[in-house]
Design a protein around this motif. Structure first.
Motif, PDB file in Angstrom:
ATOM      1  N   ASN A  30       0.825  -1.217   0.000  1.00  0.00           N
ATOM      2  CA  ASN A  30       0.000   0.000   0.000  1.00  0.00           C
ATOM      3  C   ASN A  30       0.850   1.253   0.000  1.00  0.00           C
ATOM      4  O   ASN A  30       0.576   2.199  -0.739  1.00  0.00           O
ATOM      5  CB  ASN A  30      -0.950   0.004   1.204  1.00  0.00           C
ATOM      6  CG  ASN A  30      -2.179  -0.827   0.958  1.00  0.00           C
ATOM      7  OD1 ASN A  30      -2.824  -0.716  -0.076  1.00  0.00           O
ATOM      8  ND2 ASN A  30      -2.516  -1.673   1.918  1.00  0.00           N
ATOM      9  N   ALA A  31       1.891   1.282   0.815  1.00  0.00           N
ATOM     10  CA  ALA A  31       2.763   2.461   0.885  1.00  0.00           C
ATOM     11  C   ALA A  31       3.497   2.698  -0.430  1.00  0.00           C
ATOM     12  O   ALA A  31       3.752   3.846  -0.809  1.00  0.00           O
ATOM     13  CB  ALA A  31       3.764   2.298   2.029  1.00  0.00           C
ATOM     14  N   ASP A  32       3.836   1.630  -1.132  1.00  0.00           N
ATOM     15  CA  ASP A  32       4.591   1.737  -2.380  1.00  0.00           C
ATOM     16  C   ASP A  32       3.711   1.907  -3.619  1.00  0.00           C
ATOM     17  O   ASP A  32       4.219   1.921  -4.739  1.00  0.00           O
ATOM     18  CB  ASP A  32       5.472   0.490  -2.567  1.00  0.00           C
ATOM     19  CG  ASP A  32       6.744   0.540  -1.735  1.00  0.00           C
ATOM     20  OD1 ASP A  32       6.957   1.533  -1.009  1.00  0.00           O
ATOM     21  OD2 ASP A  32       7.530  -0.420  -1.826  1.00  0.00           O
ATOM     22  N   GLY A  63       8.806  -1.228  -6.275  1.00  0.00           N
ATOM     23  CA  GLY A  63       9.856  -2.216  -6.500  1.00  0.00           C
ATOM     24  C   GLY A  63       9.909  -2.687  -7.937  1.00  0.00           C
ATOM     25  O   GLY A  63      10.999  -2.857  -8.515  1.00  0.00           O
ATOM     26  N   ALA A  64       8.740  -2.899  -8.564  1.00  0.00           N
ATOM     27  CA  ALA A  64       8.691  -3.317  -9.967  1.00  0.00           C
ATOM     28  C   ALA A  64       9.225  -2.217 -10.871  1.00  0.00           C
ATOM     29  O   ALA A  64       9.944  -2.496 -11.842  1.00  0.00           O
ATOM     30  CB  ALA A  64       7.263  -3.687 -10.359  1.00  0.00           C
ATOM     31  N   ASP A  65       8.907  -0.969 -10.555  1.00  0.00           N
ATOM     32  CA  ASP A  65       9.424   0.149 -11.342  1.00  0.00           C
ATOM     33  C   ASP A  65      10.944   0.236 -11.221  1.00  0.00           C
ATOM     34  O   ASP A  65      11.638   0.494 -12.204  1.00  0.00           O
ATOM     35  CB  ASP A  65       8.784   1.463 -10.908  1.00  0.00           C
ATOM     36  CG  ASP A  65       7.315   1.581 -11.317  1.00  0.00           C
ATOM     37  OD1 ASP A  65       6.844   0.754 -12.129  1.00  0.00           O
ATOM     38  OD2 ASP A  65       6.641   2.493 -10.795  1.00  0.00           O
ATOM     39  N   GLN A  66      11.486  -0.006 -10.032  1.00  0.00           N
ATOM     40  CA  GLN A  66      12.936   0.032  -9.840  1.00  0.00           C
ATOM     41  C   GLN A  66      13.615  -1.110 -10.592  1.00  0.00           C
ATOM     42  O   GLN A  66      14.656  -0.927 -11.209  1.00  0.00           O
ATOM     43  CB  GLN A  66      13.301  -0.025  -8.352  1.00  0.00           C
ATOM     44  CG  GLN A  66      14.798   0.064  -8.089  1.00  0.00           C
ATOM     45  CD  GLN A  66      15.407   1.361  -8.608  1.00  0.00           C
ATOM     46  OE1 GLN A  66      14.977   2.438  -8.229  1.00  0.00           O
ATOM     47  NE2 GLN A  66      16.414   1.266  -9.479  1.00  0.00           N
ATOM     48  N   LEU A  67      13.019  -2.296 -10.545  1.00  0.00           N
ATOM     49  CA  LEU A  67      13.562  -3.429 -11.293  1.00  0.00           C
ATOM     50  C   LEU A  67      13.611  -3.101 -12.782  1.00  0.00           C
ATOM     51  O   LEU A  67      14.624  -3.343 -13.454  1.00  0.00           O
ATOM     52  CB  LEU A  67      12.726  -4.683 -11.045  1.00  0.00           C
ATOM     53  CG  LEU A  67      13.131  -5.943 -11.818  1.00  0.00           C
ATOM     54  CD1 LEU A  67      14.529  -6.395 -11.430  1.00  0.00           C
ATOM     55  CD2 LEU A  67      12.119  -7.052 -11.577  1.00  0.00           C
ATOM     56  N   LEU A  88      12.200 -11.466 -16.334  1.00  0.00           N
ATOM     57  CA  LEU A  88      11.754 -10.626 -15.229  1.00  0.00           C
ATOM     58  C   LEU A  88      10.663  -9.618 -15.603  1.00  0.00           C
ATOM     59  O   LEU A  88       9.963  -9.125 -14.722  1.00  0.00           O
ATOM     60  CB  LEU A  88      12.955  -9.873 -14.628  1.00  0.00           C
ATOM     61  CG  LEU A  88      14.098 -10.766 -14.146  1.00  0.00           C
ATOM     62  CD1 LEU A  88      15.275  -9.916 -13.705  1.00  0.00           C
ATOM     63  CD2 LEU A  88      13.637 -11.695 -13.036  1.00  0.00           C
ATOM     64  N   ILE A  89      10.541  -9.325 -16.885  1.00  0.00           N
ATOM     65  CA  ILE A  89       9.517  -8.377 -17.325  1.00  0.00           C
ATOM     66  C   ILE A  89       8.411  -9.106 -18.096  1.00  0.00           C
ATOM     67  O   ILE A  89       7.246  -9.067 -17.716  1.00  0.00           O
ATOM     68  CB  ILE A  89      10.127  -7.247 -18.183  1.00  0.00           C
ATOM     69  CG1 ILE A  89      11.225  -6.501 -17.411  1.00  0.00           C
ATOM     70  CG2 ILE A  89       9.026  -6.296 -18.674  1.00  0.00           C
ATOM     71  CD1 ILE A  89      10.765  -5.751 -16.172  1.00  0.00           C
ATOM     72  N   ASN A 132      13.272  -5.833  -0.261  1.00  0.00           N
ATOM     73  CA  ASN A 132      12.544  -5.057  -1.261  1.00  0.00           C
ATOM     74  C   ASN A 132      11.567  -5.901  -2.087  1.00  0.00           C
ATOM     75  O   ASN A 132      10.989  -5.408  -3.051  1.00  0.00           O
ATOM     76  CB  ASN A 132      13.514  -4.339  -2.196  1.00  0.00           C
ATOM     77  CG  ASN A 132      14.281  -5.292  -3.092  1.00  0.00           C
ATOM     78  OD1 ASN A 132      14.474  -6.464  -2.756  1.00  0.00           O
ATOM     79  ND2 ASN A 132      14.747  -4.794  -4.217  1.00  0.00           N
ATOM     80  N   ARG A 133      11.405  -7.161  -1.725  1.00  0.00           N
ATOM     81  CA  ARG A 133      10.514  -8.067  -2.438  1.00  0.00           C
ATOM     82  C   ARG A 133      10.200  -9.239  -1.506  1.00  0.00           C
ATOM     83  O   ARG A 133      10.819  -9.382  -0.462  1.00  0.00           O
ATOM     84  CB  ARG A 133      11.159  -8.572  -3.727  1.00  0.00           C
ATOM     85  CG  ARG A 133      12.368  -9.450  -3.467  1.00  0.00           C
ATOM     86  CD  ARG A 133      13.310  -9.491  -4.646  1.00  0.00           C
ATOM     87  NE  ARG A 133      14.416 -10.398  -4.446  1.00  0.00           N
ATOM     88  CZ  ARG A 133      15.474 -10.178  -3.665  1.00  0.00           C
ATOM     89  NH1 ARG A 133      15.567  -9.062  -2.966  1.00  0.00           N
ATOM     90  NH2 ARG A 133      16.446 -11.065  -3.555  1.00  0.00           N
TER      91      ARG A 133
END
Length: 167
Positions: A30-32, A63-67, A88-89, A132-133
């Motif tokens: 929720n925070a992310d 986290g997905a955006d950073q990956l 991964l994508i 982070n995951r």
């Protein structure tokens, strides 16, 4: 990331392939994801690629955006980037957490976890935090991996900061 994914949790997987996301993990999700999904729930990005992986890697929106950004920083057209993009994508799916704190495991995720076809009556998942995951396993697979790794006689605190000392 506001908080880290910490802890390990065991959750039942019902006959409709629904699993509850622990409250501690939902708080991070929720925070992310301040904008939330179409139905107002936090989004969860599930990566099921990688032949040797016995788990599904789960990321928050941030986290997905950073990956994705880390992959985009790799050399265009390199074999490493192409593999990262594929596993991964491309081999990932986004799900939204419902009002009851559950998700429905998509077919590719169920297949990766070994839940293809009809779910056993006592199906259970393990959710393990990795800062982070978090990783989503079939309970039996997670416990077998833990048992195999716990025999190494290494104190994990000796590993923390090792990369800083070596450089």
């Amino acid at each position: 990331m506001a908080e880290a994914f910490r802890g390990e949790f065991y959750q039942k997987v019902d006959g409709k392939a629904r699993v509850s996301i622990p409250a501690a993990f939902r708080a991070v999700l929720n925070a992310d994801d301040p904008q939330k999904g179409e139905k107002g729930g936090a989004r969860l990005y599930m990566v099921y690629g990688g032949k040797s992986r016995t788990f599904v890697e789960c990321y928050s929106k941030r986290g997905a955006d950073q990956l994705a950004a880390d992959i985009e920083a790799m050399d265009m057209g390199s074999p490493e980037r192409m593999r990262a993009e594929r596993d991964l994508i491309s081999r990932s799916v986004m799900v939204e957490i419902d009002a009851d704190g559950r998700i429905v495991l998509p077919p590719k995720v169920r297949e990766k976890m070994g839940f293809a076809g009809d779910l056993p009556a006592e199906a259970e998942a393990a959710l393990a935090g990795f800062t982070n995951r978090f990783r989503l396993y079939r309970k039996e697979v997670y416990e077998a991996e833990l048992a195999a790794e716990d025999d190494d006689d290494i104190d994990p605190l000796t590993l923390v900061g090792r990369h800083k000392r070596a450089g």
